[in-house]
Motif scaffolding. Structure first.
Motif, short mmCIF file in Angstrom:
data_model
loop_
_atom_site.label_atom_id
_atom_site.label_comp_id
_atom_site.label_asym_id
_atom_site.label_seq_id
_atom_site.Cartn_x
_atom_site.Cartn_y
_atom_site.Cartn_z
N ARG A 46 9.26 9.41 -14.43
CA ARG A 46 9.03 8.05 -14.93
C ARG A 46 8.64 7.16 -13.75
O ARG A 46 9.10 7.37 -12.63
N SER A 47 7.81 6.17 -14.03
CA SER A 47 7.48 5.20 -12.98
C SER A 47 8.67 4.29 -12.75
O SER A 47 9.47 4.06 -13.68
N THR A 58 0.82 -1.20 0.00
CA THR A 58 0.00 0.00 0.00
C THR A 58 0.86 1.26 0.00
O THR A 58 0.60 2.21 -0.74
N ILE A 59 1.90 1.28 0.84
CA ILE A 59 2.78 2.45 0.91
C ILE A 59 3.47 2.70 -0.42
O ILE A 59 3.57 3.84 -0.89
N ILE A 60 3.95 1.63 -1.05
CA ILE A 60 4.63 1.77 -2.35
C ILE A 60 3.67 2.31 -3.39
O ILE A 60 4.00 3.21 -4.17
N ASP A 61 2.45 1.74 -3.43
CA ASP A 61 1.47 2.13 -4.44
C ASP A 61 0.99 3.56 -4.25
O ASP A 61 0.83 4.31 -5.23
N ARG A 62 0.76 3.97 -2.99
CA ARG A 62 0.15 5.27 -2.72
C ARG A 62 1.15 6.40 -2.53
O ARG A 62 0.83 7.56 -2.77
N PHE A 63 2.37 6.10 -2.09
CA PHE A 63 3.30 7.16 -1.72
C PHE A 63 4.63 7.08 -2.47
O PHE A 63 5.04 8.04 -3.13
N SER A 100 5.86 5.18 -5.12
CA SER A 100 5.86 5.22 -6.59
C SER A 100 5.47 6.60 -7.13
O SER A 100 6.14 7.12 -8.03
N PRO A 101 4.40 7.25 -6.60
CA PRO A 101 4.09 8.61 -7.07
C PRO A 101 5.22 9.60 -6.80
O PRO A 101 5.51 10.47 -7.62
N MET A 102 5.90 9.45 -5.63
CA MET A 102 7.01 10.34 -5.31
C MET A 102 8.16 10.14 -6.30
O MET A 102 8.76 11.11 -6.78
N TRP A 103 8.46 8.87 -6.59
CA TRP A 103 9.51 8.57 -7.56
C TRP A 103 9.17 9.14 -8.93
O TRP A 103 10.05 9.69 -9.62
N LYS A 104 7.91 9.04 -9.31
CA LYS A 104 7.50 9.54 -10.62
C LYS A 104 7.60 11.06 -10.70
O LYS A 104 7.95 11.63 -11.73
N ARG A 105 7.28 11.76 -9.58
CA ARG A 105 7.40 13.21 -9.57
C ARG A 105 8.86 13.66 -9.67
O ARG A 105 9.17 14.67 -10.30
#
Length: 558
Positions: free
Chosen positions: A391-392, A375-380, A382-387
Motif C-alpha cells: 500500500r502507498s 525527490t527522495i520520498i517520491d523516487r525511493f 514511497s516505492p520501498m514502502w509500497k513494496r
C-alpha cells in the motif's frame, strides 16, 4: 498538445494550453524572486537599519509571513467569487510592486530611516512615527500583493489545462520554479542586501516583481479565463443560518421530507437519508412550509439547503480537528525560523577568510532539504514502502512522521543553543551587545535539515488529505488551506514569543543573556502534546475518499 487542446472564447479565438506555460512560469519566477527576496532578510534589515530590537524584529517578521500566507486564501475566494484568477493576480502584482518600491525607498532615502547605530551601542535612535508608518505601509502592501499572487497564479495555470496529466506536469514545474526562485532569493539577493547595499537588494526585488508582472500581462491574449462561479462558502453559511432558524423543528425519519436539490427540470429524487453524524445540521435540509416552491426550486435560500450542502459542512467538521493539529505543528516552525536568524547573527558565519554567510540565508538550508527529500520520498521511500506493505503511505502516516521530525528538530535546536550559551558564558560575552560567539553558524544546519525533511513529509500529506477529503465544491480552496495553516502559525508564533518574553527572562534583546534553549524545550513539550492530540484525531478519523482510491489501486494491481 497535451491538456486543454484549445478553449474557444466568446470571441471565437483559441485560448489556453501549453502556449500559456512560458508566460505563467516566467511570472511565477519573477514574483517568487521579488516576494521571497525582500522577506528573507527582513529581520536583519529591521535590526541593522531601523534599529529595531531583536525580538521585536522577529515578531514583525512573523506577522509579515503570516499576512503573506493568509492572503492566498482571501485571493482564492475573491477570484472564485467575483473577478477571476487573472484579474486578482494582476492587481496583486501591482500592489506588491508598489510595496517593494516603497520598501526600497526606505533603504535609499536617509529621511525615511533612523540614524545609523554604532555596533554594540545601546544608545540607538529609534525610528520616528512617520518612518514607522512608511515602513509598515510598505510591508503591508508587499504582503498583500505577494499573498495575492502566490496560489492564485498556480490555480490560473492549472485552469489552462483540462488533462490531469498536463495539470500534474504544470504543478511540478510551478513548485520547482518556486523552490529554485526561493533559493536564489535567499542566497544571491540576500548577499547583495548585506554586502553591496540594501537599496540594490530591494531594488532587484522590485525589478523581478515588475518582470513577473510583464510576463503575466503579455500572455493575456493566450489565457483561457474561467468565469467566477460564486463562493462555495456561501453554501456553508446558508447551512449554518438555516440550522439556527430551524433549531426548534423536530427531526424527521422520512427521506422525502429532506430537500435534495433541483436539476433544472425537476426536483432531484431522494437517494439516501442524511447521515446521523452531526444530526443537528440535518434540520437545514428539512422542508417546511414555504421553503420550496411548486416548481421544486428553493423559495427561501437562507432557510433551506440541499442534503449535499449539509453533508459538505459535516465533512469540514470531521476534518477540522486534524487541520487544527497542523496549526500547532506549524507554530514551532515559525518560532524557529525567526529565532534561528537571530542566533546566526551572534555566531561565526565565515566560510574561509573572505566569505561570510548572510544571516538571512541560513534558512535556505531548510528549503534545500525539503526540495531534496521531496525527490527522495517520491523516487525511493514511497516505492520501498509500497513494496513492503503493498500500500502507498497514507496522508495521515506522512503527516504523523512530519510531527516526529519537527519535534526532533526543536530538540536539536535546544541542544545547539545550550552549547552556544555555554561558549558565550565561557568567554564572558553576556554583557556585550552585538558580541560574536566563537562558534560556527554551521551548527544550525542539523535543525534546519530536520525541519526541512519534516516539511517534505507533512506538507504533501496535508495537501493530499485536504484535496481528496474536502467536498467537491471546495476543491479549489482545499489546497489553499496549507497557506492558511502557515499564516495562522506565524501569527501564533508571534503571540507565543510575546507571551514568553513578558512572563520569563528567556528572550532579552541580547540573547547571550537569555535562555533561548528553554524556549526550544518548551516547543518540544508542546510538540509532544500536539502529537498526542494528532494521534487521537487520526485514530478517530475515517477516510471518505482516500481509502476508496487505495482500494481501486490495489484492485488494479491484482
Amino acid at each position: 498538445m497535451e491538456g486543454r487542446e484549445a478553449q474557444i472564447s466568446s470571441s471565437g479565438s483559441k485560448r489556453g494550453g501549453w502556449i500559456t506555460f512560458p508566460f505563467i512560469i516566467g511570472a511565477t519566477a519573477g514574483f517568487t524572486l521579488g516576494g521571497v527576496g525582500w522577506i528573507s532578510n527582513l529581520i536583519v534589515y529591521l535590526i541593522q537599519v531601523f534599529n529595531v530590537k531583536n525580538i521585536n524584529a522577529a515578531q514583525i517578521y512573523n506577522i509579515s509571513n503570516g499576512c503573506t500566507n493568509l492572503f492566498p486564501v482571501i485571493g482564492a475566494i475573491v477570484a472564485d467569487s467575483f473577478f477571476g484568477t487573472f484579474s486578482v493576480a494582476a492587481v496583486s502584482a501591482c500592489i506588491s510592486l508598489l510595496g517593494i518600491a516603497l520598501l526600497t525607498l526606505t533603504s535609499a532615502l536617509d529621511s525615511l530611516k533612523p540614524q545609523p547605530c554604532d555596533n554594540g551601542s545601546s544608545l540607538c535612535t529609534p525610528p520616528s512615527k512617520l518612518q514607522y508608518a512608511i515602513l509598515y505601509t510598505s510591508l503591508a502592501l508587499a504582503c498583500i500583493g505577494s499573498g495575492g499572487t502566490r496560489f492564485t497564479i498556480a490555480t490560473m495555470g492549472a485552469n489552462q489545462f483540462n488533462n490531469p496529466k498536463a495539470q500534474g506536469i504544470f504543478f511540478n514545474w510551478f513548485f520547482f520554479t518556486f523552490y529554485i526562485g526561493s533559493v536564489v532569493s535567499g542566497t544571491a539577493i540576500v548577499y547583495i542586501q548585506g554586502n553591496v547595499s540594501w537599496k540594490w537588494g530591494f531594488g532587484l526585488c522590485a525589478i523581478a516583481n515588475f518582470i513577473g508582472l510583464a510576463f503575466l500581462l503579455l500572455g493575456n491574449r493566450f489565457y483561457f479565463h474561467d468565469k467566477p462561479q460564486g463562493s462555495p462558502f456561501t453554501g456553508i453559511v446558508r447551512v449554518i443560518v438555516a440550522t439556527i432558524q430551524k433549531w426548534k423543528v423536530q427531526h424527521s425519519s422520512r427521506i422525502e421530507d429532506y430537500y435534495y436539490g433541483h436539476d433544472g427540470i425537476t426536483e432531484i429524487a431522494p437517494t439516501a437519508p442524511p447521515k446521523k453524524s452531526f444530526r443537528f445540521l440535518n434540520r437545514a435540509a428539512l422542508k417546511t412550509d414555504g421553503d420550496v416552491g411548486s416548481d421544486g426550486l428553493i423559495a427561501k435560500p437562507w432557510k433551506i439547503c440541499t442534503v449535499q450542502q449539509v453533508e459538505d459542512l459535516k465533512t469540514l467538521f470531521r476534518i477540522f480537528p486534524l487541520w487544527s493539529s497542523s496549526i500547532f505543528l506549524g507554530t514551532p516552525i515559525g518560532v524557529q525560523a525567526s529565532l534561528t536568524v537571530i542566533q546566526a547573527l551572534t555566531m561565526d558565519r565565515h566560510l574561509g577568510p573572505h566569505f561570510q554567510i548572510p544571516a538571512g540565508s541560513i534558512l535556505v538550508i531548510s528549503l534545500i532539504s525539503t526540495a531534496t527529500f521531496l525527490t527522495i520520498i517520491d523516487r525511493f521511500l514511497s516505492p520501498m514502502w509500497k513494496r513492503l506493505t503493498r500500500r502507498s503511505p497514507t496522508p495521515l502516516q506522512q503527516i504523523g512522521l512530519g510531527h516526529v521530525l519537527n519535534i526532533l528538530s526543536m530538540a536539536t535546536s535546544a541542544l545547539v543553543e545550550s552549547k552556544r550559551l555555554k561558549i558565550a558564558r565561557a568567554h564572558h560575552l553576556q554583557g556585550q551587545p552585538g558580541a560574536i560567539v566563537p562558534m560556527l553558524a554551521l551548527w544550525l544546519i542539523p535543525q534546519l535539515v530536520l525541519v526541512g525533511i519534516g516539511e517534505a513529509f507533512h506538507f504533501p500529506g496535508q495537501v493530499a488529505l485536504y484535496y481528496q477529503e474536502f467536498p467537491t465544491s471546495l476543491k479549489s480552496t482545499s489546497t489553499a488551506m496549507i497557506a492558511l495553516i502557515i499564516g495562522i502559525s506565524f501569527y501564533m508564533s508571534t503571540v507565543l514569543i510575546d507571551l514568553v518574553q513578558r512572563i520569563t527572562g528567556w528572550l532579552p534583546n541580547n540573547i547571550n543573556n537569555g535562555r533561548l534553549d528553554n524556549m526550544y524545550w518548551l516547543l518540544v513539550v508542546g510538540g509532544v502534546v500536539n502529537f498526542g492530540y494528532y494521534l487521537v484525531c487520526a485514530s478517530l478519523y475515517k477516510y471518505q475518499n482516500v481509502e476508496k482510491g487505495e482500494e481501486s489501486n490495489s484492485g488494479t494491481n491484482n
